[in-house]
Design a protein around this motif. Structure first.
Motif, PDB file in Angstrom:
ATOM      1  N   ALA A  59      19.075  32.384   4.147  1.00 42.02           N
ATOM      2  CA  ALA A  59      18.542  33.512   3.367  1.00 42.02           C
ATOM      3  C   ALA A  59      19.626  34.565   3.132  1.00 42.02           C
ATOM      4  CB  ALA A  59      17.345  34.119   4.082  1.00 42.02           C
ATOM      5  N   ARG A  60      20.345  34.931   4.186  1.00 42.59           N
ATOM      6  CA  ARG A  60      21.402  35.945   4.048  1.00 42.59           C
ATOM      7  C   ARG A  60      22.489  35.459   3.098  1.00 42.59           C
ATOM      8  NH1 ARG A  60      21.999  40.574   3.217  1.00 42.59           N
ATOM      9  NH2 ARG A  60      20.524  41.027   4.898  1.00 42.59           N
ATOM     10  N   ARG A  76      17.390  32.071   8.542  1.00 44.73           N
ATOM     11  CA  ARG A  76      17.900  33.420   8.297  1.00 44.73           C
ATOM     12  C   ARG A  76      19.340  33.363   7.758  1.00 44.73           C
ATOM     13  NH1 ARG A  76      16.745  35.346  12.952  1.00 44.73           N
ATOM     14  NH2 ARG A  76      14.736  36.288  12.458  1.00 44.73           N
ATOM     15  N   GLU A  77      20.138  32.442   8.285  1.00 43.58           N
ATOM     16  CA  GLU A  77      21.510  32.286   7.788  1.00 43.58           C
ATOM     17  C   GLU A  77      21.515  31.876   6.315  1.00 43.58           C
ATOM     18  OE1 GLU A  77      25.511  29.494   8.501  1.00 43.58           O
ATOM     19  OE2 GLU A  77      23.820  29.338   9.893  1.00 43.58           O
ATOM     20  N   VAL A 115      14.399  29.344  12.949  1.00 40.42           N
ATOM     21  CA  VAL A 115      14.448  30.652  12.291  1.00 40.42           C
ATOM     22  C   VAL A 115      15.894  31.096  12.077  1.00 40.42           C
ATOM     23  CG1 VAL A 115      13.873  33.092  12.557  1.00 40.42           C
ATOM     24  CG2 VAL A 115      12.179  31.353  13.131  1.00 40.42           C
ATOM     25  N   ASP A 116      16.771  30.818  13.032  1.00 42.87           N
ATOM     26  CA  ASP A 116      18.173  31.246  12.905  1.00 42.87           C
ATOM     27  C   ASP A 116      18.846  30.593  11.707  1.00 42.87           C
ATOM     28  OD1 ASP A 116      17.939  32.880  15.096  1.00 42.87           O
ATOM     29  OD2 ASP A 116      18.906  31.505  16.502  1.00 42.87           O
ATOM     30  N   SER A 130      15.898  39.165  -2.734  1.00 43.44           N
ATOM     31  CA  SER A 130      15.398  39.324  -1.366  1.00 43.44           C
ATOM     32  C   SER A 130      14.770  38.009  -0.939  1.00 43.44           C
ATOM     33  CB  SER A 130      14.385  40.467  -1.273  1.00 43.44           C
ATOM     34  OG  SER A 130      13.227  40.184  -2.030  1.00 43.44           O
ATOM     35  N   VAL A 167      14.677  39.263   4.537  1.00 45.93           N
ATOM     36  CA  VAL A 167      16.113  39.509   4.413  1.00 45.93           C
ATOM     37  C   VAL A 167      16.354  40.127   3.045  1.00 45.93           C
ATOM     38  CG1 VAL A 167      18.409  38.469   4.359  1.00 45.93           C
ATOM     39  CG2 VAL A 167      16.679  37.581   5.942  1.00 45.93           C
ATOM     40  N   LEU A 190      11.142  34.815   5.058  1.00 48.55           N
ATOM     41  CA  LEU A 190      11.099  33.615   5.891  1.00 48.55           C
ATOM     42  C   LEU A 190       9.630  33.360   6.220  1.00 48.55           C
ATOM     43  CD1 LEU A 190      14.093  34.405   6.096  1.00 48.55           C
ATOM     44  CD2 LEU A 190      14.037  33.746   8.500  1.00 48.55           C
ATOM     45  N   ASP A 195       9.847  36.980   8.677  1.00 49.22           N
ATOM     46  CA  ASP A 195      10.915  37.979   8.571  1.00 49.22           C
ATOM     47  C   ASP A 195      11.237  38.184   7.091  1.00 49.22           C
ATOM     48  OD1 ASP A 195      12.866  39.775   9.310  1.00 49.22           O
ATOM     49  OD2 ASP A 195      14.236  38.287  10.191  1.00 49.22           O
TER      50      ASP A 195
END
Length: 428
Positions: A221-222, A218-219, A214-215, A236, A426, A239, A424
């Protein structure tokens, strides 16, 4: 742009320096023109993989890749434009019901798609199961279809971000695919060049996805959401879980059939849930006040699907190809399915002929795997767990080996946690 040498750019990134805008512009334009050697770009990609890039470097790298080709102008379409991009998964047929659904909500969806490679399927491969349907549209034809129908699924023009086409192939053979700056720049350069106003990213997480944690997801995605902001595109990201295949069908023609079931008001609950979740995100970015769940229930999305198929030469009443051979795997014990490994299923489907190892390999439209028992299902001895489809039965043995251990059955009554599909979000 002159005054640079590839070896100096490589050395700068090797030594963890921040590349200047001019260095990046020169590197991309010179590589696209064939003036930077493949071995030099390979070395630079490895330096970037190991040492990373700043947000400013990633934004400039992306801009240079966009500038290597044309940028479509969709301002004359007459509807707000919004697209979706998935980072790839097993059974991920979501683009097929999603594009016509969002079109039926009032947006225009320019879904420029690709073909499958390895264990993840390609949207164009799935659509080509439909008799007469063609992936190749000129930019003018694509824009006309967006105006008339509101949705198009087609191949990207070779003029869109041609630098990415060269870099993508090179990353694949130099063990640099995992670089988040390069993944983000690759995806976003193509999507920004296609001219959409807004973009929703489906960033897959789990065994069947490129991002296992997930980390990391998320990185990525951001990074992509920020790239959108840098280029005035509303972006947008959701996840979403890819530890288990989406739906029941994994394979081109059977995934089309499952997509049509969703448009008809049925289909597997997880495919319906993710389609509606992404549609809500898309219509929100497009500024439309409509509930996609209601539109799906009304049948309007099915009308859009049929119009989209017909506009690209396909038969809306198509009969999908069927496999010549089938093999059923049954349960050896009573119990509850607790896990189904997406990666193993994807590899088995590829082995059966649904995917390709090289870009030039042919595929079998009817090949693939039906996952007949998903996590949470109670099963009894002899109950079908998988149905394997292929035209070449000599492929069964290897596919069965790939599936060995992919599905876990625990004692009857074992509790299985509810699958959280959207992990999640983002946003900018």
């Amino acid at each position: 742009m002159s005054g640079f040498a590839a070896v100096d750019v490589i050395a700068a990134k090797r030594d963890r320096q921040v590349l200047t805008d001019a260095q990046i512009d020169w590197t991309i334009s010179s590589y696209t023109a064939g003036e930077v050697a493949e071995e030099q770009m390979s070395a630079l990609l490895m330096a970037i993989l190991l040492n990373g890039m700043t947000p400013g470097e990633i934004a400039r790298w992306t801009a240079a890749m966009i500038a290597s080709g044309i940028r479509l102008d969709l301002s004359g379409v007459g509807r707000p434009t919004v697209d979706k991009h998935s980072t790839g998964g097993v059974g991920d047929k979501i683009s097929l019901p999603l594009a016509p659904l969002v079109a039926a909500c009032g947006a225009a969806v320019p879904q420029l798609s690709g073909r499958g490679l390895g264990h993840t399927g390609g949207t164009l491969d799935k659509m080509e199961s439909i008799s007469g349907w063609t992936a190749g549209l000129s930019p003018a034809a694509m824009i006309r279809q967006l105006s008339d129908v509101g949705a198009v699924i087609c191949a990207a023009s070779a003029d869109l971000a041609p630098a990415d086409r060269k870099l993508y192939a090179l990353r694949d053979v130099t063990a640099t695919v995992e670089s988040i700056p390069m993944i983000a720049a690759s995806i976003m350069s193509k999507k920004i060049a296609e001219g959409t106003d807004a973009l929703v990213l489906d960033v897959k997480v789990g065994s069947g996805a490129f991002m296992k944690s997930v980390d990391r997801a998320r990185e990525l995605a951001r990074t992509m959401v920020d790239l959108g902001a840098a280029h005035d595109v509303r972006v947008s990201a959701l996840l979403t879980d890819m530890s288990t295949p989406l739906g029941v069908a994994v394979g081109n023609a059977m995934e089309v059939a499952e997509s049509v079931e969703v448009l008809a008001g049925g289909g597997p609950p997880d495919v319906v849930e993710l389609t509606i979740s992404l549609a809500r995100e898309m219509v929100g970015l497009a500024g439309l006040d409509v509930d996609p769940a209601e539109v799906l229930a009304s049948g309007a999305a099915m009308d859009s699907w049929r119009a989209m198929i017909a506009a690209q030469g396909g038969d809306p009443d198509f009969v999908l190809p069927r496999p010549k051979e089938r093999h059923v795997v049954t349960a050896a014990a009573d119990g509850v399915v607790t896990a189904l490994d997406a990666h193993a299923v994807g590899v088995a489907s590829w082995r059966l002929g649904a995917g390709r190892a090289r870009k030039e390999d042919p595929i079998q439209a009817a090949a693939g795997v039906l996952c007949l028992a998903k996590p949470g299902a109670a099963v009894v001895v002899g109950q079908p767990l998988f149905e394997l489809h292929t035209d070449t039965p000599e492929r069964f043995d290897q596919a069965l080996a790939d599936l060995d251990g992919a599905l876990h059955i625990a004692a009857p009554g074992t509790a299985v946690p509810h699958r959280v599909l959207v992990i999640d979000a983002v946003r900018g």
